[in-house]
Design an enzyme around this catalytic site. Sequence first.
Site, PDB file in Angstrom:
ATOM      1  N   HIS A 116      30.163  25.916  60.979  1.00  0.00           N
ATOM      2  CA  HIS A 116      30.095  26.013  59.210  1.00  0.00           C
ATOM      3  C   HIS A 116      29.340  25.325  58.863  1.00  0.00           C
ATOM      4  O   HIS A 116      28.186  25.704  59.306  1.00  0.00           O
ATOM      5  CB  HIS A 116      31.753  24.890  58.986  1.00  0.00           C
ATOM      6  CG  HIS A 116      30.928  23.501  59.737  1.00  0.00           C
ATOM      7  ND1 HIS A 116      30.353  22.632  58.898  1.00  0.00           N
ATOM      8  CD2 HIS A 116      31.832  22.825  60.730  1.00  0.00           C
ATOM      9  CE1 HIS A 116      30.286  21.875  59.093  1.00  0.00           C
ATOM     10  NE2 HIS A 116      30.877  21.351  60.031  1.00  0.00           N
ATOM     11  N   CYS A 144      29.703  19.927  65.406  1.00  0.00           N
ATOM     12  CA  CYS A 144      29.675  21.384  65.064  1.00  0.00           C
ATOM     13  C   CYS A 144      28.250  22.366  65.270  1.00  0.00           C
ATOM     14  O   CYS A 144      27.193  21.074  64.589  1.00  0.00           O
ATOM     15  CB  CYS A 144      30.705  21.368  63.253  1.00  0.00           C
ATOM     16  SG  CYS A 144      32.486  21.346  63.849  1.00  0.00           S
TER      17      CYS A 144
END
Length: 295
Positions: A116, A144
């Site tokens: 992301h 992430c």
Amino acid sequence: MYKIAKVAKKVVLSGLGLVMGVMLSLGMSVTVNAEEETPRYEIRVNRAANCVTVYEKDETGSYAIPIKAMACSCGLEEGSTPLGTFSTSDYYDWRLMVDNTYGQYAVRFVNRILFHSVPYVKDSADTLLTEEYNKLGEDASHGCVRLSVKDSKWIYDNCEKGTTVIVYDDAMNPGPLGKPEAMKIMEAHPYGNWDPTDVTKEENPWKNAIPSLYLTRDMGDGVIYVPVGATQDELKAALGLRNAEGLSYGGTDYEIYVTGNYDLNTFGAYRVWVTGKDAIGQMVEQEMILAVVYM
């Protein structure tokens, strides 16, 4: 005047056509199947180097052609970004994160771990956490894989559900295309709450501030031409940088970086990424073809 092989002149500057053109210019055979039975790309995340490399299939169907490199930020805590082989599953325009920030163009590949953008305060493109953006290229996330908006959107748009993701460690070698340099936003910059790469949004003020690259010896086809045996300085001299008003920078007012898997001593056409950075740190990156030719 350079003697340029006909195939080098016909290199297509987008998608699969670009890869095929490069392969053909290097004398490699190309076989294209009518139907893709597996995803077109494979994503490899070098956790230790904070670098993502995307691979495309070769003529045998193996993911052996590196086509794109991205600077990223993996987990700050040891093991928070897991090693292993996974596949993409869920896709989100915006996604609420575990720390109550938001990420753009989020793509899940294992449990709570996603690709992301750098985090935002809200699900609004003008609330970027600038200090987190400036950490791209180093460990910074909760696990992430953070990317610029341009890169997270590329994965979101181009890597279908089921795309294989391999997370590995190799601190000494970021990948075959190298690790692109990530732009740093100056403290208190008036546009600091926007991602400079988020240029699909018309309201992004960076659209009118980012410099642009140009060829100093433009042959009309957008290809960088250098002679076999050229030096890195000669390669960089084939490129220039203009400010947002279209005026060329000179002297020490800018820097040029060229990354990719290329050989200045071997005739051929190579896919490269060119980054230009001006004196105040504003950057532009462009995918280009480098043709190493005989004079």
